[in-house]
Motif scaffolding. Sequence first.
Motif, short mmCIF file in Angstrom:
data_model
loop_
_atom_site.label_atom_id
_atom_site.label_comp_id
_atom_site.label_asym_id
_atom_site.label_seq_id
_atom_site.Cartn_x
_atom_site.Cartn_y
_atom_site.Cartn_z
N ALA A 251 0.83 -1.20 0.00
CA ALA A 251 0.00 0.00 0.00
C ALA A 251 0.86 1.26 0.00
O ALA A 251 0.56 2.24 -0.68
CB ALA A 251 -0.93 -0.02 1.21
N TYR A 254 2.19 1.74 -3.52
CA TYR A 254 1.14 2.30 -4.37
C TYR A 254 0.92 3.78 -4.05
O TYR A 254 0.67 4.60 -4.94
CB TYR A 254 -0.16 1.53 -4.19
CG TYR A 254 -0.22 0.22 -4.94
CD1 TYR A 254 0.38 0.08 -6.19
CD2 TYR A 254 -0.87 -0.89 -4.41
CE1 TYR A 254 0.33 -1.12 -6.88
CE2 TYR A 254 -0.92 -2.09 -5.09
CZ TYR A 254 -0.32 -2.20 -6.33
OH TYR A 254 -0.36 -3.38 -7.01
N LYS A 259 -1.10 5.81 -6.67
CA LYS A 259 -2.24 4.92 -6.90
C LYS A 259 -2.98 4.71 -5.57
O LYS A 259 -2.97 3.63 -4.99
CB LYS A 259 -1.77 3.58 -7.46
CG LYS A 259 -1.06 3.70 -8.80
CD LYS A 259 -0.61 2.34 -9.31
CE LYS A 259 0.07 2.43 -10.65
NZ LYS A 259 0.54 1.11 -11.14
N LYS A 261 -6.18 4.70 -4.88
CA LYS A 261 -7.34 3.81 -4.94
C LYS A 261 -6.92 2.35 -4.82
O LYS A 261 -7.66 1.54 -4.26
CB LYS A 261 -8.11 4.04 -6.23
CG LYS A 261 -8.82 5.40 -6.29
CD LYS A 261 -9.64 5.53 -7.57
CE LYS A 261 -10.38 6.88 -7.60
NZ LYS A 261 -11.18 7.03 -8.83
N ASP A 262 -5.75 2.01 -5.38
CA ASP A 262 -5.24 0.64 -5.23
C ASP A 262 -4.69 0.40 -3.84
O ASP A 262 -4.73 -0.73 -3.33
CB ASP A 262 -4.15 0.37 -6.27
CG ASP A 262 -4.68 0.41 -7.70
OD1 ASP A 262 -5.88 0.09 -7.88
OD2 ASP A 262 -3.92 0.76 -8.61
N ALA A 263 -4.17 1.45 -3.23
CA ALA A 263 -3.55 1.30 -1.90
C ALA A 263 -4.60 1.17 -0.80
O ALA A 263 -4.36 0.47 0.20
CB ALA A 263 -2.64 2.49 -1.63
#
Length: 436
Positions: A251, A254, A259, A261-263
């Motif tokens: 996380a 990311y 990123k 939203k990915d984390a």
Amino acid sequence: MHVLDALKSQYTTLASHHASKANPFKSEILTKNLANIELGLDEAHLITTLATMLQSLEIEKERLRLQVKRLHQESAWLREELASAQNKLHTSEEEVIQLQEEKKHLEFTLSLKKYEDNEDHPLEKSHVDLIEELFTEDCSDGRSPTPPSQYSGYETPPRLRTLYNLVIEYASQGRYEVAVPLCQQALDDLEKTSGHNHPDVATMLNILALVYRDQEKYREAVKLLIDALAIREKVLGENHPAVAATLNNLAVLYGKCGKYKDAEPLCRRALIIRRNVLGEDHPDVAKQLTNLALICENLQKYTEVEKFYRKALEIYEAKLGPEDPNVNKTKHNLGNCYVKLGEYQKAEALQKWRRDDQQKDQSPAYREYGDWHKAAPADSPTVAKTLKKLRALRKKQAVMLDSTDSLKDCALRSKKKALELVARAKAMRHSTGSFL
């Protein structure tokens, strides 16, 4: 043989008796039978001799069998001694390698000059200071991670911690041409000795990913962390603290790539694992709350950010005490959140509390900004940082003043206070050599 001897005597007597009577037919029969008896006696002597020889051979065979058994026992004892000596040699070699790594680490530690990182983030910018975790301890409250595995009580070996410290020293000097091959060689050795699906391999993948991240090779670092996560989930279980640490690292990576939203789901899953394993009020849970708050801050989820920071602050103050650095840092981050929510009075109150903490047990030096008075040394860089943040808050707060105040008075007041702050900051800069 006794029977044949008796027959031989009888046939000899009969043969002599019939020979005296001149009976050639009977004499011939007796002579043949006597020859057969003598042949039988010779065969009996031969069999007796062979039996004696066979008996002696059996005795020799049994003696040799006992000797072979004794030799086997001696061989087994020698094998055990050899295995024990090899284990001692292997242990000694590992200790020597560990001592050599520790020696190199200490040499680098002594040779490197440490500088305090005074980099600050203004209130106007997003404060992204994600916490990374490479190693994690096993749960201490008696709860076992699920599902159980042979590595459920896994702890990182000291040699990997030492190697990590050495790699960090190389990376801090920018010597990636040494750090990367060192990590790769260690990773290859671990995979050969322990196999790919081993917790030590996952830890080594984390270390190498950290080096790649410092080189801004984010794609390679993400691949390594995903591989490490798969290994730890497989051998340690999906709810192990080490899995939470790898989720957190991924996380963080990311987050550094933008990123968020990915984390976010990775960070939330790590938080759930830590709460289930360590409990609601563990400091590691507070760290994870801080990371999740920083990610949500960049996603502009400020309501959740405030909730996470407040919970983290409660845990830090309860478990680590109000003097812990994490308390001051969390107050700063919570102040940033209040600024973005437009709650400037709460943000300024937090900044004052932070400065109160920073000035404890210091000698009086000067009257501080605004309507509060605390003792602090004039050369304290932390006071300069707090002054800078308070000035930014007062600038934002100026637009919220009562409508009866004229704009001119508001501007003059803000300008005057800003000039005072700048003059004081310049004085501190000349005295300490630090920059705001």
